[in-house]
Design a protein around this motif. Sequence first.
Motif, PDB file in Angstrom:
ATOM      1  N   LYS A   1     -12.890 -22.591 -19.503  1.00  0.00           N
ATOM      2  CA  LYS A   1     -13.165 -24.118 -20.313  1.00  0.00           C
ATOM      3  C   LYS A   1     -13.232 -24.804 -19.147  1.00  0.00           C
ATOM      4  O   LYS A   1     -12.651 -24.523 -18.011  1.00  0.00           O
ATOM      5  CB  LYS A   1     -12.027 -24.122 -21.157  1.00  0.00           C
ATOM      6  N   VAL A   2     -13.654 -26.155 -19.152  1.00  0.00           N
ATOM      7  CA  VAL A   2     -13.580 -27.283 -18.314  1.00  0.00           C
ATOM      8  C   VAL A   2     -12.286 -27.903 -18.410  1.00  0.00           C
ATOM      9  O   VAL A   2     -11.864 -28.263 -19.779  1.00  0.00           O
ATOM     10  CB  VAL A   2     -14.816 -28.404 -18.564  1.00  0.00           C
ATOM     11  N   ASP A   3     -11.395 -27.948 -17.473  1.00  0.00           N
ATOM     12  CA  ASP A   3     -10.001 -28.479 -17.556  1.00  0.00           C
ATOM     13  C   ASP A   3      -9.700 -28.936 -16.075  1.00  0.00           C
ATOM     14  O   ASP A   3     -10.642 -28.880 -15.241  1.00  0.00           O
ATOM     15  CB  ASP A   3      -9.137 -27.549 -17.776  1.00  0.00           C
ATOM     16  N   MET A   4      -8.737 -29.754 -15.918  1.00  0.00           N
ATOM     17  CA  MET A   4      -8.316 -30.122 -14.600  1.00  0.00           C
ATOM     18  C   MET A   4      -7.916 -28.858 -13.800  1.00  0.00           C
ATOM     19  O   MET A   4      -6.997 -28.296 -14.249  1.00  0.00           O
ATOM     20  CB  MET A   4      -7.136 -31.176 -14.601  1.00  0.00           C
ATOM     21  N   GLY A   5      -8.442 -28.735 -12.543  1.00  0.00           N
ATOM     22  CA  GLY A   5      -8.079 -27.673 -11.873  1.00  0.00           C
ATOM     23  C   GLY A   5      -8.826 -27.813 -10.424  1.00  0.00           C
ATOM     24  O   GLY A   5      -9.549 -28.508 -10.052  1.00  0.00           O
ATOM     25  N   GLN A   6      -8.414 -26.503  -9.529  1.00  0.00           N
ATOM     26  CA  GLN A   6      -8.888 -26.410  -8.225  1.00  0.00           C
ATOM     27  C   GLN A   6      -9.847 -25.308  -8.295  1.00  0.00           C
ATOM     28  O   GLN A   6      -9.449 -24.092  -8.996  1.00  0.00           O
ATOM     29  CB  GLN A   6      -7.995 -26.313  -7.380  1.00  0.00           C
ATOM     30  N   VAL A   7     -10.974 -24.895  -7.602  1.00  0.00           N
ATOM     31  CA  VAL A   7     -11.592 -23.576  -7.596  1.00  0.00           C
ATOM     32  C   VAL A   7     -11.935 -23.486  -5.954  1.00  0.00           C
ATOM     33  O   VAL A   7     -12.276 -24.207  -5.067  1.00  0.00           O
ATOM     34  CB  VAL A   7     -13.105 -24.029  -8.244  1.00  0.00           C
ATOM     35  N   GLY A   8     -11.603 -22.017  -5.714  1.00  0.00           N
ATOM     36  CA  GLY A   8     -11.964 -21.575  -4.551  1.00  0.00           C
ATOM     37  C   GLY A   8     -13.183 -20.620  -4.595  1.00  0.00           C
ATOM     38  O   GLY A   8     -13.107 -19.889  -5.473  1.00  0.00           O
ATOM     39  N   VAL A   9     -14.107 -20.555  -3.583  1.00  0.00           N
ATOM     40  CA  VAL A   9     -14.856 -19.522  -3.543  1.00  0.00           C
ATOM     41  C   VAL A   9     -14.563 -18.523  -2.528  1.00  0.00           C
ATOM     42  O   VAL A   9     -13.883 -18.505  -1.410  1.00  0.00           O
ATOM     43  CB  VAL A   9     -16.537 -20.091  -3.001  1.00  0.00           C
ATOM     44  N   LEU A  10     -14.715 -17.249  -3.314  1.00  0.00           N
ATOM     45  CA  LEU A  10     -14.194 -15.942  -2.243  1.00  0.00           C
ATOM     46  C   LEU A  10     -15.130 -15.033  -1.880  1.00  0.00           C
ATOM     47  O   LEU A  10     -16.012 -14.929  -2.478  1.00  0.00           O
ATOM     48  CB  LEU A  10     -13.235 -15.346  -3.302  1.00  0.00           C
ATOM     49  N   GLY A  11     -14.950 -14.735  -0.871  1.00  0.00           N
ATOM     50  CA  GLY A  11     -15.501 -13.171  -0.310  1.00  0.00           C
ATOM     51  C   GLY A  11     -14.525 -12.112  -0.145  1.00  0.00           C
ATOM     52  O   GLY A  11     -13.508 -12.054   0.476  1.00  0.00           O
ATOM     53  N   THR A  12     -15.204 -11.070  -0.948  1.00  0.00           N
ATOM     54  CA  THR A  12     -14.106  -9.962  -0.869  1.00  0.00           C
ATOM     55  C   THR A  12     -14.927  -8.681  -0.496  1.00  0.00           C
ATOM     56  O   THR A  12     -16.408  -8.401  -0.539  1.00  0.00           O
ATOM     57  CB  THR A  12     -13.457  -9.533  -2.083  1.00  0.00           C
ATOM     58  N   TYR A  13     -14.294  -7.932   0.119  1.00  0.00           N
ATOM     59  CA  TYR A  13     -14.798  -6.210   0.617  1.00  0.00           C
ATOM     60  C   TYR A  13     -14.311  -5.330  -0.113  1.00  0.00           C
ATOM     61  O   TYR A  13     -13.034  -5.270  -0.301  1.00  0.00           O
ATOM     62  CB  TYR A  13     -14.594  -6.435   2.215  1.00  0.00           C
ATOM     63  N   SER A  14     -15.089  -4.274  -0.508  1.00  0.00           N
ATOM     64  CA  SER A  14     -14.360  -3.162  -1.240  1.00  0.00           C
ATOM     65  C   SER A  14     -15.316  -1.926  -0.923  1.00  0.00           C
ATOM     66  O   SER A  14     -16.512  -1.958  -0.468  1.00  0.00           O
ATOM     67  CB  SER A  14     -14.609  -3.322  -2.743  1.00  0.00           C
ATOM     68  N   LYS A  15     -14.413  -0.878  -0.768  1.00  0.00           N
ATOM     69  CA  LYS A  15     -15.020   0.404  -0.595  1.00  0.00           C
ATOM     70  C   LYS A  15     -13.969   1.601  -1.224  1.00  0.00           C
ATOM     71  O   LYS A  15     -12.723   1.486  -0.668  1.00  0.00           O
ATOM     72  CB  LYS A  15     -14.927   0.712   0.776  1.00  0.00           C
ATOM     73  N   ASP A  16     -14.226   2.331  -1.910  1.00  0.00           N
ATOM     74  CA  ASP A  16     -13.571   3.386  -2.457  1.00  0.00           C
ATOM     75  C   ASP A  16     -12.027   3.078  -3.315  1.00  0.00           C
ATOM     76  O   ASP A  16     -10.961   3.515  -2.630  1.00  0.00           O
ATOM     77  CB  ASP A  16     -13.212   4.484  -1.705  1.00  0.00           C
ATOM     78  N   GLY A  17     -11.989   1.869  -3.792  1.00  0.00           N
ATOM     79  CA  GLY A  17     -10.997   1.260  -4.260  1.00  0.00           C
ATOM     80  C   GLY A  17      -9.965   0.485  -3.553  1.00  0.00           C
ATOM     81  O   GLY A  17      -9.246  -0.088  -4.128  1.00  0.00           O
ATOM     82  N   ASN A  18     -10.607   0.043  -2.352  1.00  0.00           N
ATOM     83  CA  ASN A  18      -9.912  -0.667  -1.444  1.00  0.00           C
ATOM     84  C   ASN A  18     -10.403  -2.040  -1.422  1.00  0.00           C
ATOM     85  O   ASN A  18     -11.712  -2.212  -1.224  1.00  0.00           O
ATOM     86  CB  ASN A  18      -9.876  -0.071   0.127  1.00  0.00           C
ATOM     87  N   TRP A  19      -9.669  -3.174  -1.606  1.00  0.00           N
ATOM     88  CA  TRP A  19     -10.209  -4.422  -1.896  1.00  0.00           C
ATOM     89  C   TRP A  19      -9.753  -5.274  -0.938  1.00  0.00           C
ATOM     90  O   TRP A  19      -8.419  -5.385  -0.803  1.00  0.00           O
ATOM     91  CB  TRP A  19     -10.197  -4.893  -3.546  1.00  0.00           C
ATOM     92  N   LEU A  20     -10.286  -6.107  -0.045  1.00  0.00           N
ATOM     93  CA  LEU A  20      -9.830  -7.090   0.814  1.00  0.00           C
ATOM     94  C   LEU A  20     -10.607  -8.154   0.857  1.00  0.00           C
ATOM     95  O   LEU A  20     -11.763  -8.493   0.568  1.00  0.00           O
ATOM     96  CB  LEU A  20     -10.073  -6.434   2.208  1.00  0.00           C
ATOM     97  N   LEU A  21      -9.570  -9.624   0.779  1.00  0.00           N
ATOM     98  CA  LEU A  21     -10.127 -10.796   0.777  1.00  0.00           C
ATOM     99  C   LEU A  21     -10.784 -11.119   2.550  1.00  0.00           C
ATOM    100  O   LEU A  21      -9.737 -10.903   3.307  1.00  0.00           O
ATOM    101  CB  LEU A  21      -9.074 -11.674   0.694  1.00  0.00           C
ATOM    102  N   VAL A  22     -11.901 -11.445   2.579  1.00  0.00           N
ATOM    103  CA  VAL A  22     -12.456 -11.292   3.926  1.00  0.00           C
ATOM    104  C   VAL A  22     -12.934 -12.948   4.098  1.00  0.00           C
ATOM    105  O   VAL A  22     -13.102 -13.229   5.201  1.00  0.00           O
ATOM    106  CB  VAL A  22     -13.713 -10.547   3.987  1.00  0.00           C
ATOM    107  N   GLY A  23     -12.859 -13.802   3.202  1.00  0.00           N
ATOM    108  CA  GLY A  23     -13.135 -15.072   3.365  1.00  0.00           C
ATOM    109  C   GLY A  23     -13.055 -15.990   1.995  1.00  0.00           C
ATOM    110  O   GLY A  23     -13.189 -15.570   1.123  1.00  0.00           O
ATOM    111  N   ALA A  24     -12.455 -17.205   2.262  1.00  0.00           N
ATOM    112  CA  ALA A  24     -12.211 -18.167   1.146  1.00  0.00           C
ATOM    113  C   ALA A  24     -12.366 -19.675   1.611  1.00  0.00           C
ATOM    114  O   ALA A  24     -12.196 -19.942   2.698  1.00  0.00           O
ATOM    115  CB  ALA A  24     -10.773 -17.839   0.729  1.00  0.00           C
ATOM    116  N   GLU A  25     -12.992 -20.293   0.797  1.00  0.00           N
ATOM    117  CA  GLU A  25     -12.859 -21.864   1.038  1.00  0.00           C
ATOM    118  C   GLU A  25     -12.699 -22.630  -0.400  1.00  0.00           C
ATOM    119  O   GLU A  25     -13.203 -22.297  -1.443  1.00  0.00           O
ATOM    120  CB  GLU A  25     -14.183 -22.138   1.560  1.00  0.00           C
ATOM    121  N   LEU A  26     -12.144 -23.459  -0.021  1.00  0.00           N
ATOM    122  CA  LEU A  26     -11.735 -24.655  -1.317  1.00  0.00           C
ATOM    123  C   LEU A  26     -13.138 -25.321  -1.650  1.00  0.00           C
ATOM    124  O   LEU A  26     -13.385 -25.958  -0.853  1.00  0.00           O
ATOM    125  CB  LEU A  26     -10.493 -25.516  -1.133  1.00  0.00           C
TER     126      LEU A  26
END
Length: 180
Positions: free
Chosen positions: A52-77
Amino acid sequence: WSPQAVFEQVHQDIKSRPWLSGGSLHFDESADECSGGHKAGAARQYLGRSGKVDMGQVGVLGTYSKDGNWLLVGAELYLPGDWFKKPRLTKEWKRLHIPAERKFQTKVEIARDLFDQAVKADLPFEWATADSFYGRSFEFRRHVDGQGKKYLMSVPQDELVWQGHPWEDATSKGRPVSDL
């Protein structure tokens, strides 16, 4: 600590592990509700987690995955457009330590920059993926393709798609996804 230094270390860790080569890069956002507008980027906006639309913060994320491994590789507010109006650019930005040189970017533009950072870091991904919020952006899909990367992105049902490269074949005609 510098988040960029942390991401650079994660990039090095991925590249130093051969079994992580050939993964995929994913783009999405993460949102948190706020009780007021006193945090950086806080505004009434769509928060996917609550649906829903509400008061909040949003971050855009870049993640990397391979064979069940997930890693955060970049983020920006994400800073909504209202955050760039004159009254906010002074003492509130200073209080929140937002760099004065920060310019407005859409979420898709932030995702494009995160993609470019992953390419520049030479992350060994083969695919880029995203939901329809990012996938509906022809410019974003074209940018990913222009870097020689394959992509798999959701698009709305009525989005026009091409079976070839429309910028290479002027005779291509788009058709809604539902017709394919």
